[in-house]
Every structure is written in structure tokens, then in C-alpha cells.
Design a protein around this motif. Structure first.
Motif, PDB file in Angstrom:
ATOM      1  N   LYS A 140      17.525  37.627  29.145  1.00  0.00           N
ATOM      2  CA  LYS A 140      18.182  36.708  30.071  1.00  0.00           C
ATOM      3  C   LYS A 140      18.552  37.441  31.368  1.00  0.00           C
ATOM      4  CE  LYS A 140      20.313  33.377  26.856  1.00  0.00           C
ATOM      5  NZ  LYS A 140      19.837  32.120  27.463  1.00  0.00           N
ATOM      6  N   ARG A 147      18.251  27.442  34.700  1.00  0.00           N
ATOM      7  CA  ARG A 147      18.247  26.371  33.709  1.00  0.00           C
ATOM      8  C   ARG A 147      17.780  25.055  34.343  1.00  0.00           C
ATOM      9  NH1 ARG A 147      20.897  26.983  28.770  1.00  0.00           N
ATOM     10  NH2 ARG A 147      22.034  28.945  28.524  1.00  0.00           N
ATOM     11  N   SER A 155      18.394  31.008  31.444  1.00  0.00           N
ATOM     12  CA  SER A 155      17.682  30.041  30.609  1.00  0.00           C
ATOM     13  C   SER A 155      16.702  30.695  29.634  1.00  0.00           C
ATOM     14  CB  SER A 155      16.932  29.045  31.491  1.00  0.00           C
ATOM     15  OG  SER A 155      16.392  27.996  30.718  1.00  0.00           O
ATOM     16  N   SER A 158      15.929  30.944  24.924  1.00  0.00           N
ATOM     17  CA  SER A 158      16.995  30.097  24.389  1.00  0.00           C
ATOM     18  C   SER A 158      17.763  30.816  23.282  1.00  0.00           C
ATOM     19  CB  SER A 158      16.394  28.799  23.835  1.00  0.00           C
ATOM     20  OG  SER A 158      17.354  28.081  23.073  1.00  0.00           O
ATOM     21  N   HIS A 160      20.318  29.534  21.497  1.00  0.00           N
ATOM     22  CA  HIS A 160      20.526  28.620  20.374  1.00  0.00           C
ATOM     23  C   HIS A 160      19.306  28.618  19.447  1.00  0.00           C
ATOM     24  CE1 HIS A 160      23.956  27.122  22.609  1.00  0.00           C
ATOM     25  NE2 HIS A 160      24.208  26.190  21.686  1.00  0.00           N
ATOM     26  N   THR A 161      18.121  28.557  20.051  1.00  0.00           N
ATOM     27  CA  THR A 161      16.892  28.529  19.249  1.00  0.00           C
ATOM     28  C   THR A 161      16.683  29.852  18.529  1.00  0.00           C
ATOM     29  OG1 THR A 161      15.937  27.048  20.904  1.00  0.00           O
ATOM     30  CG2 THR A 161      14.435  28.010  19.294  1.00  0.00           C
ATOM     31  N   ARG A 197      17.388  21.365  22.395  1.00  0.00           N
ATOM     32  CA  ARG A 197      17.685  22.154  23.593  1.00  0.00           C
ATOM     33  C   ARG A 197      16.854  21.649  24.775  1.00  0.00           C
ATOM     34  NH1 ARG A 197      22.217  23.635  23.698  1.00  0.00           N
ATOM     35  NH2 ARG A 197      21.872  25.394  25.117  1.00  0.00           N
ATOM     36  N   ARG A 202      18.641  21.545  28.555  1.00  0.00           N
ATOM     37  CA  ARG A 202      19.274  22.862  28.697  1.00  0.00           C
ATOM     38  C   ARG A 202      18.234  23.976  28.762  1.00  0.00           C
ATOM     39  NH1 ARG A 202      23.560  24.002  30.698  1.00  0.00           N
ATOM     40  NH2 ARG A 202      24.193  25.603  29.200  1.00  0.00           N
ATOM     41  N   HIS A 203      17.037  23.705  28.239  1.00  0.00           N
ATOM     42  CA  HIS A 203      15.990  24.726  28.217  1.00  0.00           C
ATOM     43  C   HIS A 203      14.621  24.113  28.408  1.00  0.00           C
ATOM     44  CE1 HIS A 203      18.230  28.341  27.112  1.00  0.00           C
ATOM     45  NE2 HIS A 203      18.940  27.596  26.278  1.00  0.00           N
ATOM     46  N   ASP A 207      11.236  28.642  27.012  1.00  0.00           N
ATOM     47  CA  ASP A 207      12.499  29.258  26.579  1.00  0.00           C
ATOM     48  C   ASP A 207      12.666  29.128  25.069  1.00  0.00           C
ATOM     49  OD1 ASP A 207      12.939  29.491  29.314  1.00  0.00           O
ATOM     50  OD2 ASP A 207      14.273  27.752  29.399  1.00  0.00           O
ATOM     51  N   VAL A 208      12.334  27.941  24.569  1.00  0.00           N
ATOM     52  CA  VAL A 208      12.501  27.642  23.149  1.00  0.00           C
ATOM     53  C   VAL A 208      11.498  28.423  22.296  1.00  0.00           C
ATOM     54  CG1 VAL A 208      12.231  25.804  21.435  1.00  0.00           C
ATOM     55  CG2 VAL A 208      13.542  25.377  23.520  1.00  0.00           C
TER      56      VAL A 208
END
Length: 261
Positions: A140, A147, A155, A158, A160-161, A197, A202-203, A207-208
Motif C-alpha cells: 500500500k 481508492r 487501495s 485489499s 479485507h480480502t 469490497r 472500496r476497491h 486490489d482484490v
């Protein structure tokens, strides 16, 4: 010539005897699979380089999308089709990412035991999380991708992912031998997290994808590294195995040896 034949005969006998001893030792090590948990072989700590090729390539390809004009345009077109453009956002992905990890401890609590005991399992999880955190935050800071919905430049990839797939791989490694369906369910949840996401704007897709690959790699790396650092842990190592087969051709003596460690 008689002495040579006699010597060759003795040498062949010795080689076959040695080969038999090594073979028996190897077979004996294979029988460890029916001994108590302390010595049962554990393939979760093997790290095959070929399993890292696809995640690494996908991460690299995803990184190219950050500053490549044509790929960036394709990424934004996909974003328009998959996201809600900031409307109708849902927050379940903030919690869904941890579900596979919680499932490991929940199943154990209800008597469905995974591969490792509590402390070893927790140590591996902590190491996975640390590895994932270093990789995600380092990338990052390096790429500083904006983002889709804000001016924040964090962004790619990701987080979260990455967390979701780290936890999914954790669930899979612990329960794949109990039931493949338990292991695969974690990936379904992680995939849903990644999609949300994008849906929440958000992404981007790249990114994911990168986050998913980093999460998987982090957990695989932790399983491989943990018993090497904590040598006194209760992780079940695969015992050293060796198989020797002697041969004698055209007055040439030799030994074929195969080892697994």
C-alpha cells in the motif's frame, strides 16, 4: 578372476543388506501414520514452490494494473459493472473477513478437532497475520493507489480480502482432512468478502485479486515456518524417510537412494 567374482558377490550381498535395512527404516517411518498424534505425519508444513507460482504471478499482474493506462481503463469498466457506485453500501464485509478464522475455533469448541492444538494453531495464525500485514501495508505504501470512492491512496492491495483469504487458507489447512467441504466453505466466504469490497466501491478488481493471493501465501508461509522457529512445538512433523535400492550391472556396483524430509 575368481577372487574378483567372490569380491563382487560379497559387495552385492552387502549392498542388498544395506538396501534392505534402509528400506525397512523407510517403511517403518511410514507406519507413523497410525501412531499417537505426537508423531503422526503432518503435510500442512510442506511448502511446494509450484503452489506459489500462480498467486505470485497474479499479484504481479494485478500490480501492473495500477499505473498502466489501458489496463487501468479496463479495470474501471469492470468497476462500473460490479460496484454499486457508492450507493447501497453494506458493512457485512467488515465482519465476514474473520468468519473462517472463527470457524476454526468454533468447530474445535464443539468437538470437531482440526490438525493442531490450540497454542500451535494460534501461533500459526499470528504468524500468518503478521506476514500478511507486512506485505499488504508495504505494498500500500509503495504503490499508493487511489481508492475508487475517496482520495485515500491505500487501495492496492485489499486488506479485507487478504485477511479473508488468509483465514480461509487457515481453515482449509486445519480441516481439509476432516472434511473438504469445511475447508472450501472458507474460500466461498472469502470470495464474497472480496466481491463486497468491489460492490461497496472500496476497491478495484486488481486490489482484490492481489489481496486474495497475499492472504493465501501468508498462511502457507506461516505453516512452513512455524515448526522451524518453534522446534519444541507439538506440530506433527513428517519423519525422515529414505529408500535405497542397490544395483549391479556390467561389474559396476551402485546404490539408488531416494529421500523425503
Amino acid at each position: 578372476m575368481k577372487k574378483l567374482h567372490s569380491l563382487d558377490g560379497r559387495a552385492v550381498s552387502i549392498l542388498f543388506l544395506f538396501g534392505g535395512v534402509v528400506s525397512v527404516h523407510a517403511q517403518d517411518s511410514l507406519y507413523h501414520t497410525i501412531l499417537p498424534d505426537s508423531v503422526v505425519s503432518d503435510n500442512t508444513h510442506h511448502l511446494k514452490l509450484k503452489t506459489l507460482v500462480i498467486p505470485t504471478v497474479l499479484t504481479g499482474t494485478s500490480a501492473i494494473c495500477v499505473h498502466n493506462g489501458w489496463l487501468t481503463k479496463q479495470r474501471e469498466d469492470i468497476q462500473d459493472k460490479l460496484s454499486a457506485k457508492g450507493e447501497h453500501k453494506v458493512k457485512i464485509d467488515n465482519y465476514l473477513q474473520y468468519t473462517p478464522m472463527l470457524a476454526v475455533y468454533g468447530l474445535n469448541l464443539f468437538g470437531v478437532n482440526g490438525k493442531h492444538k490450540f497454542w500451535d494453531r494460534t501461533g500459526i495464525l499470528a504468524m500468518s497475520y503478521a506476514t500478511m500485514g507486512i506485505l499488504v501495508n508495504g505494498m500500500k505504501y509503495t504503490f499508493k493507489e487511489k481508492r475508487p470512492d475517496t482520495n485515500a491512496r491505500n487501495s492496492f492491495p485489499s486488506g479485507h480480502t487478504a485477511t479473508a483469504f488468509m483465514c480461509a487458507e487457515f481453515l482449509y489447512q486445519e480441516y481439509k482432512e476432516v472434511s473438504p467441504w469445511i475447508g472450501y466453505s472458507g474460500y466461498l466466504i472469502a470470495t464474497a468478502t472480496g466481491y463486497l469490497r468491489i460492490y461497496n466501491n472500496r476497491h478495484y478488481l486488481n486490489d482484490v485479486v492481489a489481496g486474495a493471493c497475499i492472504g493465501i501465501i501468508s498462511t502457507k508461509f506461516a505453516y512452513w515456518l512455524y515448526p522451524k522457529i518453534f522446534t519444541k512445538s507439538k506440530c506433527r512433523h513428517t519423519p525422515f524417510q529414505a529408500l535405497g535400492m542397490p544395483f549391479y550391472t556390467n561389474k559396476t556396483l551402485g546404490m539408488n537412494v531416494s529421500m523425503l524430509f
